[in-house]
Design an enzyme around this catalytic site. Sequence first.
Site, short mmCIF file in Angstrom:
data_model
loop_
_atom_site.label_atom_id
_atom_site.label_comp_id
_atom_site.label_asym_id
_atom_site.label_seq_id
_atom_site.Cartn_x
_atom_site.Cartn_y
_atom_site.Cartn_z
N HIS A 21 -7.67 1.65 1.15
CA HIS A 21 -7.63 1.50 2.60
C HIS A 21 -8.38 2.66 3.27
O HIS A 21 -7.85 3.34 4.16
CB HIS A 21 -6.19 1.41 3.12
CG HIS A 21 -6.09 0.68 4.43
ND1 HIS A 21 -5.01 -0.07 4.79
CD2 HIS A 21 -6.95 0.61 5.49
CE1 HIS A 21 -5.19 -0.60 6.00
NE2 HIS A 21 -6.37 -0.19 6.44
N GLU A 64 0.84 -1.20 0.00
CA GLU A 64 0.00 0.00 0.00
C GLU A 64 0.87 1.24 0.00
O GLU A 64 1.84 1.31 0.77
CB GLU A 64 -0.93 -0.01 1.22
CG GLU A 64 -1.92 -1.18 1.20
CD GLU A 64 -2.89 -1.18 2.40
OE1 GLU A 64 -2.85 -0.22 3.20
OE2 GLU A 64 -3.66 -2.15 2.52
#
Length: 313
Positions: free
Chosen positions: A275, A256
């Site tokens: 996220h 990420e």
Amino acid sequence: MQKVIIPEIADKQTDHYLTKKGYEVLTVTNPDEATILATAPDVAGIMMFVSPFPNELYAKLPRLKVLARYGVGYDSIDVDYAATQGVWVTNTPGANAISVAENAVTDIMMLSKRSFEVSTLMRQGKLSKAKGIFGHELAGATVGIVGYGHIGQAVAKMLSGFGVKTLIYNRTKRPTEFGEYVDLDTLLKQSDYVTLHIAATEQTTHLIGEKELNMMKPGASLINLARGSVVDEPALISALKSHQIASAALDVFDTEPLPADSPFYQLDNVFLTPHTASNTVEAGQNMAFGAAKMIDAVLSGQTPKWAVNSPQL
């Protein structure tokens, strides 16, 4: 005056709570390793997002006493090693449960109606193709919830009004009126939607892999709002490409932010978010206040309520 580093947004969400408590508050955009060292090597407390906290960093922060996670998961911190360094690690259990659960239910609804596909086609001017897509009613479907902590329980409660059958897999069978406990294999084989809300641990790494995906119905969908490590990404990409499963909604990934060359971007049967399942005003305030209170507890000599380790002091 003890120094604390916290995200700028958290300082605003708490109305400068730690400053009012008498700490020297240093705000940053994201407290990652480089930022922490550049801001205050003599820091006593840090409010962490999800950036990794390397074990080598403790030696460079001699006054550090607490790492307070803004959120629930703490897989980016080696909590056992932190304990050997005399550092408390805390989290904020339940603070974002409603927001994440609502996002999970939203994703299930979007996948059932194929809303993302329809909207994308409409934006591309392909109205005839968009109108030719038919989704499914959620009523009468089976939803499998993997992980039955605060978030999983909230999902089950929310789904109780939709007329679905709810299956639950969890190591601990907590009392519930909103579903039936089954083993993981049964859940995967019978569910039309599988939503993941289990903690990232060594035991849950790639809990959903090729074998598990092959157990799912061809028309089933996978929703992951837990952690990227819970799913074997290459196996999921393959299953989506081959239509071994119908679709997925993903908010978390192995890396990420999700790399620009990820194959996920090329798939039209996966809904991607970065996220952000807990990104609501209410969850943000809950997480920020919870983490701030844990920092204050430790630095004022108290035992933090939401400790996830036991430091050797």
